[in-house]
Design a protein around this motif. Structure first.
Motif, PDB file in Angstrom:
ATOM      1  N   LEU A 163       9.244  21.229  18.176  1.00 44.35           N
ATOM      2  CA  LEU A 163       9.395  20.203  19.220  1.00 44.35           C
ATOM      3  C   LEU A 163      10.855  19.902  19.539  1.00 44.35           C
ATOM      4  O   LEU A 163      11.141  19.013  20.339  1.00 44.35           O
ATOM      5  N   SER A 164      11.760  20.647  18.938  1.00 46.84           N
ATOM      6  CA  SER A 164      13.176  20.291  19.035  1.00 46.84           C
ATOM      7  C   SER A 164      13.723  20.347  20.455  1.00 46.84           C
ATOM      8  O   SER A 164      14.684  19.640  20.776  1.00 46.84           O
ATOM      9  N   ASP A 165      13.150  21.160  21.316  1.00 44.90           N
ATOM     10  CA  ASP A 165      13.653  21.288  22.687  1.00 44.90           C
ATOM     11  C   ASP A 165      12.899  20.416  23.684  1.00 44.90           C
ATOM     12  O   ASP A 165      13.101  20.535  24.893  1.00 44.90           O
ATOM     13  N   THR A 166      12.033  19.554  23.203  1.00 46.60           N
ATOM     14  CA  THR A 166      11.263  18.685  24.092  1.00 46.60           C
ATOM     15  C   THR A 166      11.941  17.326  24.206  1.00 46.60           C
ATOM     16  O   THR A 166      12.815  16.985  23.411  1.00 46.60           O
ATOM     17  N   GLN A 167      11.530  16.572  25.203  1.00 47.61           N
ATOM     18  CA  GLN A 167      12.073  15.220  25.379  1.00 47.61           C
ATOM     19  C   GLN A 167      11.150  14.201  24.716  1.00 47.61           C
ATOM     20  O   GLN A 167      10.773  13.194  25.308  1.00 47.61           O
TER      21      GLN A 167
ATOM     22  N   ASP B  34      13.233  13.074   4.233  1.00 49.28           N
ATOM     23  CA  ASP B  34      14.361  13.977   4.455  1.00 49.28           C
ATOM     24  C   ASP B  34      14.105  14.894   5.645  1.00 49.28           C
ATOM     25  O   ASP B  34      14.995  15.139   6.463  1.00 49.28           O
ATOM     26  N   VAL B  35      12.866  15.398   5.746  1.00 50.81           N
ATOM     27  CA  VAL B  35      12.505  16.268   6.872  1.00 50.81           C
ATOM     28  C   VAL B  35      12.589  15.493   8.182  1.00 50.81           C
ATOM     29  O   VAL B  35      13.171  15.973   9.168  1.00 50.81           O
ATOM     30  N   CYS B  36      12.035  14.301   8.203  1.00 45.29           N
ATOM     31  CA  CYS B  36      12.062  13.497   9.431  1.00 45.29           C
ATOM     32  C   CYS B  36      13.486  13.137   9.826  1.00 45.29           C
ATOM     33  O   CYS B  36      13.833  13.152  11.016  1.00 45.29           O
ATOM     34  N   GLN B  37      14.318  12.829   8.843  1.00 47.25           N
ATOM     35  CA  GLN B  37      15.706  12.478   9.145  1.00 47.25           C
ATOM     36  C   GLN B  37      16.425  13.649   9.807  1.00 47.25           C
ATOM     37  O   GLN B  37      17.162  13.482  10.776  1.00 47.25           O
ATOM     38  N   ARG B  38      16.194  14.863   9.307  1.00 47.69           N
ATOM     39  CA  ARG B  38      16.845  16.046   9.886  1.00 47.69           C
ATOM     40  C   ARG B  38      16.432  16.276  11.330  1.00 47.69           C
ATOM     41  O   ARG B  38      17.223  16.745  12.146  1.00 47.69           O
ATOM     42  N   HIS B  39      15.192  15.945  11.644  1.00 47.40           N
ATOM     43  CA  HIS B  39      14.667  16.192  12.996  1.00 47.40           C
ATOM     44  C   HIS B  39      14.710  14.946  13.884  1.00 47.40           C
ATOM     45  O   HIS B  39      14.195  14.969  15.004  1.00 47.40           O
TER      46      HIS B  39
END
Length: 200
Positions: A25-29, A49-54
């Motif tokens: 989902l990194s390229d979505t708004q 930790d995963v959520c913080q990175r993303h």
């Protein structure tokens, strides 16, 4: 739960699974979020930790009323143990992730505004409230916490959106009909109209 065909909790490695899903989902708004049910702290820390990175929201589930979840010490059972819920919130917040707590109204013996306040004091940024048939609980939780409040249950149209926002919710969420585009469109139009009028 698997015997009842609830297989959504069975990825081989839940942390990697969520990491991959959020990366997709990194390229979505969108600002994604993941709802986590845990009876222990290490998985919460790892997921935080995963959520913080993303830059995703980590939502701690104090809502699920499945007997197996409650028996394991997760889900709705946390509403009756607000100190343990607050500990989960603290651990999640320490990772730097935005933290939401999903809670449920109408649980006997639970002072929900107090539970929500304790979660916010421990570091929760968001309370996601399933109001059940107690819509006024939205106002009570809003007044007790002052945090960003998402109201849920029966959100379908302009009338239900306006009711929750009038009680003090900052946003609404759609549950079961979230796979019905016509419902989502109605809710989006009603929400946009509400905030356009408020800002004007």
């Amino acid at each position: 739960m698997v015997a009842r065909e609830r297989t959504e909790f069975l990825p081989d490695d839940p942390i990697t699974f969520v990491d991959d899903q959020l990366a997709a989902l990194s390229d979505t708004q969108l600002r994604p979020g993941i709802n986590v049910r845990s009876a222990t702290l290490p998985p919460i820390r790892a997921m935080g930790d995963v959520c913080q990175r993303h830059e995703a929201i980590l939502e701690l589930n104090a809502h699920c009323r499945q007997e197996e979840m409650c028996a394991a010490g997760a889900g709705q059972s946390l509403l009756r143990d607000p100190d343990r819920l607050a500990e989960q919130v603290r651990v999640a917040a320490e990772t730097g992730a935005a933290v939401s707590v999903k809670v449920r109204a109408e649980v006997p013996g639970v002072n929900l505004p107090e539970v929500a306040r304790k979660a916010v004091d421990a570091g929760a940024n968001i309370v996601h409230l399933d109001a059940m048939d107690s819509e006024r609980m939205v106002q009570e939780v809003a007044e007790a916490t002052g945090c960003f409040l998402v109201a849920n249950n029966g959100v379908r149209d302009e009338a239900t959106v306006e009711e929750y926002l009038e009680y003090g919710a900052d946003a609404v969420s759609v549950g079961r009909p979230s796979d019905r585009p016509e419902v989502l469109s109605r809710v989006r139009r009603a929400t946009d109209a509400w905030f356009t009028e408020v800002v004007a």
